[in-house]
Scaffold this motif. Sequence first.
Motif, PDB file in Angstrom:
ATOM      1  N   LYS A 138    -115.130  59.828  -2.267  1.00  0.00           N
ATOM      2  CA  LYS A 138    -115.565  59.764  -0.867  1.00  0.00           C
ATOM      3  C   LYS A 138    -115.285  61.094  -0.172  1.00  0.00           C
ATOM      4  O   LYS A 138    -116.121  61.608   0.586  1.00  0.00           O
ATOM      5  CB  LYS A 138    -114.848  58.626  -0.144  1.00  0.00           C
ATOM      6  CG  LYS A 138    -115.320  58.405   1.282  1.00  0.00           C
ATOM      7  CD  LYS A 138    -114.646  57.177   1.896  1.00  0.00           C
ATOM      8  CE  LYS A 138    -115.167  56.924   3.310  1.00  0.00           C
ATOM      9  NZ  LYS A 138    -114.517  55.724   3.922  1.00  0.00           N
ATOM     10  N   VAL A 139    -114.086  61.645  -0.425  1.00  0.00           N
ATOM     11  CA  VAL A 139    -113.707  62.954   0.109  1.00  0.00           C
ATOM     12  C   VAL A 139    -113.213  63.799  -1.065  1.00  0.00           C
ATOM     13  O   VAL A 139    -112.225  63.438  -1.712  1.00  0.00           O
ATOM     14  CB  VAL A 139    -112.597  62.840   1.175  1.00  0.00           C
ATOM     15  CG1 VAL A 139    -112.195  64.231   1.663  1.00  0.00           C
ATOM     16  CG2 VAL A 139    -113.048  61.955   2.334  1.00  0.00           C
ATOM     17  N   PRO A 140    -113.873  64.920  -1.367  1.00  0.00           N
ATOM     18  CA  PRO A 140    -113.425  65.759  -2.491  1.00  0.00           C
ATOM     19  C   PRO A 140    -111.989  66.259  -2.261  1.00  0.00           C
ATOM     20  O   PRO A 140    -111.543  66.432  -1.128  1.00  0.00           O
ATOM     21  CB  PRO A 140    -114.424  66.917  -2.496  1.00  0.00           C
ATOM     22  CG  PRO A 140    -115.615  66.390  -1.783  1.00  0.00           C
ATOM     23  CD  PRO A 140    -115.099  65.431  -0.747  1.00  0.00           C
ATOM     24  N   MET A 141    -111.297  66.504  -3.348  1.00  0.00           N
ATOM     25  CA  MET A 141    -109.922  66.983  -3.245  1.00  0.00           C
ATOM     26  C   MET A 141    -109.906  68.453  -2.819  1.00  0.00           C
ATOM     27  O   MET A 141    -110.659  69.274  -3.344  1.00  0.00           O
ATOM     28  CB  MET A 141    -109.190  66.825  -4.585  1.00  0.00           C
ATOM     29  CG  MET A 141    -107.723  67.198  -4.523  1.00  0.00           C
ATOM     30  SD  MET A 141    -106.874  66.944  -6.110  1.00  0.00           S
ATOM     31  CE  MET A 141    -107.600  68.262  -7.084  1.00  0.00           C
ATOM     32  N   ASN A 142    -109.035  68.759  -1.867  1.00  0.00           N
ATOM     33  CA  ASN A 142    -108.866  70.129  -1.396  1.00  0.00           C
ATOM     34  C   ASN A 142    -107.902  70.849  -2.331  1.00  0.00           C
ATOM     35  O   ASN A 142    -106.683  70.688  -2.235  1.00  0.00           O
ATOM     36  CB  ASN A 142    -108.341  70.123   0.038  1.00  0.00           C
ATOM     37  CG  ASN A 142    -108.326  71.512   0.657  1.00  0.00           C
ATOM     38  OD1 ASN A 142    -108.021  72.502  -0.002  1.00  0.00           O
ATOM     39  ND2 ASN A 142    -108.657  71.568   1.947  1.00  0.00           N
ATOM     40  N   GLU A 143    -108.432  71.634  -3.254  1.00  0.00           N
ATOM     41  CA  GLU A 143    -107.593  72.274  -4.261  1.00  0.00           C
ATOM     42  C   GLU A 143    -106.671  73.325  -3.658  1.00  0.00           C
ATOM     43  O   GLU A 143    -105.568  73.559  -4.173  1.00  0.00           O
ATOM     44  CB  GLU A 143    -108.468  72.889  -5.355  1.00  0.00           C
ATOM     45  CG  GLU A 143    -109.240  71.848  -6.150  1.00  0.00           C
ATOM     46  CD  GLU A 143    -109.877  72.414  -7.404  1.00  0.00           C
ATOM     47  OE1 GLU A 143    -109.644  73.613  -7.694  1.00  0.00           O
ATOM     48  OE2 GLU A 143    -110.583  71.663  -8.112  1.00  0.00           O
ATOM     49  N   GLU A 144    -107.069  73.943  -2.569  1.00  0.00           N
ATOM     50  CA  GLU A 144    -106.207  74.937  -1.930  1.00  0.00           C
ATOM     51  C   GLU A 144    -104.945  74.274  -1.387  1.00  0.00           C
ATOM     52  O   GLU A 144    -103.841  74.844  -1.458  1.00  0.00           O
ATOM     53  CB  GLU A 144    -106.976  75.649  -0.804  1.00  0.00           C
ATOM     54  CG  GLU A 144    -106.172  76.740  -0.102  1.00  0.00           C
ATOM     55  CD  GLU A 144    -105.679  77.814  -1.064  1.00  0.00           C
ATOM     56  OE1 GLU A 144    -104.586  78.367  -0.804  1.00  0.00           O
ATOM     57  OE2 GLU A 144    -106.356  78.088  -2.079  1.00  0.00           O
ATOM     58  N   GLU A 145    -105.092  73.072  -0.841  1.00  0.00           N
ATOM     59  CA  GLU A 145    -103.906  72.343  -0.367  1.00  0.00           C
ATOM     60  C   GLU A 145    -102.969  72.009  -1.521  1.00  0.00           C
ATOM     61  O   GLU A 145    -101.745  72.040  -1.354  1.00  0.00           O
ATOM     62  CB  GLU A 145    -104.337  71.055   0.344  1.00  0.00           C
ATOM     63  CG  GLU A 145    -104.992  71.283   1.687  1.00  0.00           C
ATOM     64  CD  GLU A 145    -105.328  69.969   2.405  1.00  0.00           C
ATOM     65  OE1 GLU A 145    -105.916  70.037   3.501  1.00  0.00           O
ATOM     66  OE2 GLU A 145    -104.994  68.889   1.868  1.00  0.00           O
ATOM     67  N   VAL A 146    -103.536  71.706  -2.672  1.00  0.00           N
ATOM     68  CA  VAL A 146    -102.702  71.430  -3.853  1.00  0.00           C
ATOM     69  C   VAL A 146    -101.894  72.674  -4.210  1.00  0.00           C
ATOM     70  O   VAL A 146    -100.691  72.607  -4.475  1.00  0.00           O
ATOM     71  CB  VAL A 146    -103.565  70.976  -5.045  1.00  0.00           C
ATOM     72  CG1 VAL A 146    -102.702  70.816  -6.295  1.00  0.00           C
ATOM     73  CG2 VAL A 146    -104.291  69.678  -4.719  1.00  0.00           C
ATOM     74  N   ARG A 147    -102.548  73.833  -4.194  1.00  0.00           N
ATOM     75  CA  ARG A 147    -101.865  75.081  -4.543  1.00  0.00           C
ATOM     76  C   ARG A 147    -100.753  75.388  -3.531  1.00  0.00           C
ATOM     77  O   ARG A 147     -99.650  75.810  -3.908  1.00  0.00           O
ATOM     78  CB  ARG A 147    -102.874  76.234  -4.613  1.00  0.00           C
ATOM     79  CG  ARG A 147    -103.925  76.030  -5.698  1.00  0.00           C
ATOM     80  CD  ARG A 147    -104.918  77.189  -5.775  1.00  0.00           C
ATOM     81  NE  ARG A 147    -105.975  76.888  -6.720  1.00  0.00           N
ATOM     82  CZ  ARG A 147    -105.869  77.011  -8.040  1.00  0.00           C
ATOM     83  NH1 ARG A 147    -104.731  77.482  -8.548  1.00  0.00           N
ATOM     84  NH2 ARG A 147    -106.870  76.705  -8.827  1.00  0.00           N
ATOM     85  N   GLN A 148    -101.038  75.176  -2.264  1.00  0.00           N
ATOM     86  CA  GLN A 148    -100.013  75.405  -1.241  1.00  0.00           C
ATOM     87  C   GLN A 148     -98.843  74.439  -1.415  1.00  0.00           C
ATOM     88  O   GLN A 148     -97.673  74.811  -1.237  1.00  0.00           O
ATOM     89  CB  GLN A 148    -100.632  75.241   0.149  1.00  0.00           C
ATOM     90  CG  GLN A 148    -101.661  76.304   0.515  1.00  0.00           C
ATOM     91  CD  GLN A 148    -102.368  76.014   1.828  1.00  0.00           C
ATOM     92  OE1 GLN A 148    -102.075  75.035   2.515  1.00  0.00           O
ATOM     93  NE2 GLN A 148    -103.343  76.872   2.183  1.00  0.00           N
ATOM     94  N   ALA A 149     -99.163  73.199  -1.782  1.00  0.00           N
ATOM     95  CA  ALA A 149     -98.111  72.197  -1.984  1.00  0.00           C
ATOM     96  C   ALA A 149     -97.214  72.576  -3.158  1.00  0.00           C
ATOM     97  O   ALA A 149     -95.990  72.422  -3.096  1.00  0.00           O
ATOM     98  CB  ALA A 149     -98.734  70.823  -2.211  1.00  0.00           C
TER      99      ALA A 149
END
Length: 713
Positions: A138-149
């Motif tokens: 429904k909402v694609p995963m934000n890969e940049e947020e994963v990297r920041q996390a």
Amino acid sequence: MVRIGVDVGGTFTDLILVDELTNQIHVHKVPSTLEDQSIGVINGIQKLCENANVPMTDIDYVLHGTTVATNITIERNGAVVGMLTTKNYRDILHIARHKKTENFSIQQDLPWQANPLVLRRNRIPITEKLQAPDGRVKVPMNEEEVRQAVERLKKSEVDIIVVSFLFSFLNDEHEQRAKEIVKEMWPEVQCFTSSEIAPQMREYERFSTAAMNAYVAPRVSRYLSHLSSALDEAGVKGDLHIMQSSGGMATSEMVTEKPVTLLKSGPSGAVLATAWWGELEGVPNLISVDIGGTSADISVIPNNTPKIINPRDAEVNGYPVLVPMIDVEVIGAGGGSIAYIDAGGAFRVGPKSAGAHPGPACYGQGGENPCVTDANVILGRLDPEQFLGGDLQLHSELSFKAVEEKLCPKLNMSAEEAALGILKIINNFMALSIRAKSVSKGIDPREFALFAAGGAGPLHSVDLAETIGCNLVIVPNYPGISAATGLLVGDIKYDFIKSNISRLDNITDETIDSMNADLQELEEQAYTQLIKDGIKPDDILIERIAECRYAGQGFELRASIPEGILTDQSIETIRQRFDESHEEEYGHHFPNNVVELITLRIVAIGKTPSLTLPKLESGNRINPEAAFMYERETVYEVNGEIKRFSTPRYDRSKLLAHDLIQGPAIIVQRDTTTSIPPHWQATVSDNGTLFVASKVTQGGAAESVEKYFSKVR
């Protein structure tokens, strides 16, 4: 083939060696080394092999039951876990389900809030969303947020990372991609996904299971790695298998990947031993009471089949875990349980234990508190020079000192009265637990035999049987190492599951095809893993299970799936079997209600060698002089009156089949002592099992012992 079973308890590490070439069985006990369990394991194996005259290099299998994972949850000293989770859902682990143990208390501690498995600052929200019921993005995963996390968790110095996204049990695409990013940016850190650990619906339970897996993983991994290295250094080249909470064995590699399956590894062995012994002796319904130095493990086993706990009740120290667990209750009642007078003046025993160090006062290791073992010494039911075959000399004077100084003045009792009080309290505590597992669920304990396991089990079993109204007590050949014995009769077992939510009232061909495809995929995974573990195809058994519920119901029950390709008739059979499971569990069912399939489960079993007991020669003797050792005064309570009896001691190793021992009597062996009070008697089966029953019994389970007693009357 040489196999060794090793079970680590809170006080002792129990070992059993089976040499199938010579058909010899050897047992041993050593004090547990709680600072590093592997030290006691290696020391015990070396001494056991020395006693058996078996080279360490001849060991083919080391089968291990461990409390490492359990102790981590009790001591709350697991890993610092970082979690990536769906945005707006980071507090699921805190909110849980608003279900409290005490519904109306506002002061109780909730473990998932007071001691969270993942601190809130280490739960990082990620923008992504899957859609039920099919798991579409429904909402694609934000890969940049994963990297920041990941960068943030690096700075926080977490030990391990778990990825738990909403609806990942339907589609693990986002979780797997997030894991890939974690491994790219931080190759050294271990990372799990919730869909790998528990691909099932219910986000809180799935998140909690994944978090618990991560919480215990580093220490479990270090322990197993250290144990494997120590075994290699000692010359052991055989395979290391570990007991799981489900009662199945697994390779050390498999449990390292999924250590959450070890949370009840320790208690499971004795339950398997109970079921195996009951089948061996033709006694189908048993209550296993495994009393060790620290705790008592209680399980009700109907039809020689250990029960798997309902998922709604599967938890460890308050944290829910969605892994199969044998239904066993662990309570703080063991030989090391400390007796004391509380602030209100009440006489209490346990749950605090003196453990292995310093242990009960009679150990002479500095313990000053009176314990259950001290009570048995004072009453003459434990002979100081016979404990552990004489390897550990008990000091009766220290037992008397502890009871007389700590209890007698406050209770205005003699040492013997206080000691009897200790045993009454601890036995009633265990009886309450047994009734909770039986009577409250519609099971009559009078129709069951009590299986006396653990080093302290045979000392308490008859008194406990009288308390719950049970007429038959079974004492196995090696009760003090029952949990280790159970490891030798456990097969390799794995669970493979897949979510498949479908209504069974109006099922389509497409749905049936989907279920067949899922089952085939799970079976292929099962065969692949067992073949990898060295199991021959002919030794593989597959059990297919549908976990179902009535529409709107909270939790599922298991229904076995018929063999072969699923058809409309198969679906109807599943429906009928679910109704039967519901009737058995709750006492009623609803034949007109809609049934939903929630999860497909494959239980893959790899058959391994079992245990064969040598048959005893027939003795047909009453109180045999050949087994008589000596007499000593022993205290029992008869009709409310404390009496001293000149009680004979018998060497169990010299008893033969169909011998009859009349109480009062004490039967001595290296790993335990069996107490037979007045008005009770024991006989020996062809396999060496002791059957203890009241001299006057009628009906119920006591009828099971008649065939043995009739041979010696």
